[in-house]
Scaffold this active site. Sequence first.
Site, short mmCIF file in Angstrom:
data_model
loop_
_atom_site.label_atom_id
_atom_site.label_comp_id
_atom_site.label_asym_id
_atom_site.label_seq_id
_atom_site.Cartn_x
_atom_site.Cartn_y
_atom_site.Cartn_z
N GLY A 1 0.71 -1.25 0.09
CA GLY A 1 0.15 0.00 -0.03
C GLY A 1 0.92 1.17 -0.29
N GLU A 2 0.68 1.99 0.79
CA GLU A 2 1.41 3.42 1.10
C GLU A 2 2.07 3.28 2.55
OE1 GLU A 2 2.14 5.00 -1.74
OE2 GLU A 2 3.58 6.01 -0.63
N ILE B 1 5.57 -3.06 -7.60
CA ILE B 1 4.59 -1.98 -8.16
C ILE B 1 5.18 -0.99 -7.30
CG2 ILE B 1 2.34 -0.96 -7.85
CD1 ILE B 1 1.27 -3.99 -7.66
N ARG B 2 5.88 -0.02 -7.73
CA ARG B 2 6.60 1.13 -7.08
C ARG B 2 7.27 0.90 -5.43
NH1 ARG B 2 3.16 3.92 -4.69
NH2 ARG B 2 1.46 2.95 -4.73
N GLU C 1 0.84 -11.81 -3.13
CA GLU C 1 -0.59 -11.99 -2.91
C GLU C 1 -1.39 -11.68 -4.57
OE1 GLU C 1 1.07 -9.47 -1.87
OE2 GLU C 1 -0.02 -7.74 -2.27
N HIS D 1 4.96 -8.42 -4.66
CA HIS D 1 3.39 -8.83 -4.02
C HIS D 1 3.11 -10.19 -4.19
CE1 HIS D 1 1.94 -4.69 -3.06
NE2 HIS D 1 2.82 -4.26 -3.98
N CYS E 1 5.99 -5.48 0.31
CA CYS E 1 6.28 -4.03 -0.34
C CYS E 1 5.91 -2.86 0.92
CB CYS E 1 5.22 -3.98 -1.51
SG CYS E 1 5.55 -2.51 -2.72
N ARG F 1 12.99 3.48 -0.45
CA ARG F 1 11.60 3.47 -1.24
C ARG F 1 11.44 3.71 -2.71
NH1 ARG F 1 7.78 7.08 2.04
NH2 ARG F 1 6.35 6.57 0.36
N1 GLN Z 1 5.73 2.97 -3.01
C1 GLN Z 1 5.09 2.39 -1.58
C2 GLN Z 1 5.60 3.00 -0.33
O1 GLN Z 1 6.53 3.69 -0.46
C3 GLN Z 1 5.21 0.85 -1.66
C4 GLN Z 1 4.65 0.42 -2.90
C5 GLN Z 1 3.63 -0.95 -2.69
O2 GLN Z 1 3.41 -1.32 -1.64
N2 GLN Z 1 3.23 -1.60 -3.71
O3 GLN Z 1 5.22 2.67 0.82
#
Ligand code: GLN
Length: 180
Positions: A47-48, A127-128, A165, A163, A79, A99
């Site tokens: 997530g974030e 993903i990012r 999942e 990820h 992540c 990050r």
């Molecule tokens: N870029 C997100 C962060 O810095 C992590 C991305 C993700 O969980 N897919 O928290």
Amino acid sequence: MKIAILALQGAFEEHRQMLLKLGVESFFVRNAADWERPKDGLIIPGGESTTILKLLNDLSLYDAVRNEILAGLPVFGTCAGLIMLDSKHLNTMNIQVKRNAYGRQLGSFYHEGKFDGIDRNIPMTFIRAPYIESVGNRVEILSVVDGNIVAARQDNQVVTAFHPELNEDTAVHEYFLKMI
Ligand code: GLN
């Protein structure tokens, strides 16, 4: 066996689905009362990380979660969940994390690669994503992609920059469950 899934923000439902596939019970943690429920392990989803950290603090869950992990509660972070365990967040794992490590354009990609303890290549969706820049002692490196550490373990804590999942393959979740 019952697994708590931190469900403040991010891809928590996908982890529940993976555990369902494996016949393992889970429940979502959205507040302090949920956290009190008996559990054999914890998943911190992607997530974030800035949002998850803020919500943990707002809900007064930060210390409770940190203390239980330090007391030995097995935890699996994916992540943003990996970032949450690093030295700048919950600080339970001896890892330094970069990050959004792949830049804006290359932030999301798919790879199939090796994971120590799993005897075949596994799908890895980034993903990012972060990667682990360095690890302290007691940290075992489980996977390296393009020279960057993307999975690691310290005692009862396992983290992936990707990820698991989001793909059909349940191997990393099985790895976590075996650890418990
Ligand atoms: N870029 C997100 C962060 O810095 C992590 C991305 C993700 O969980 N897919 O928290």
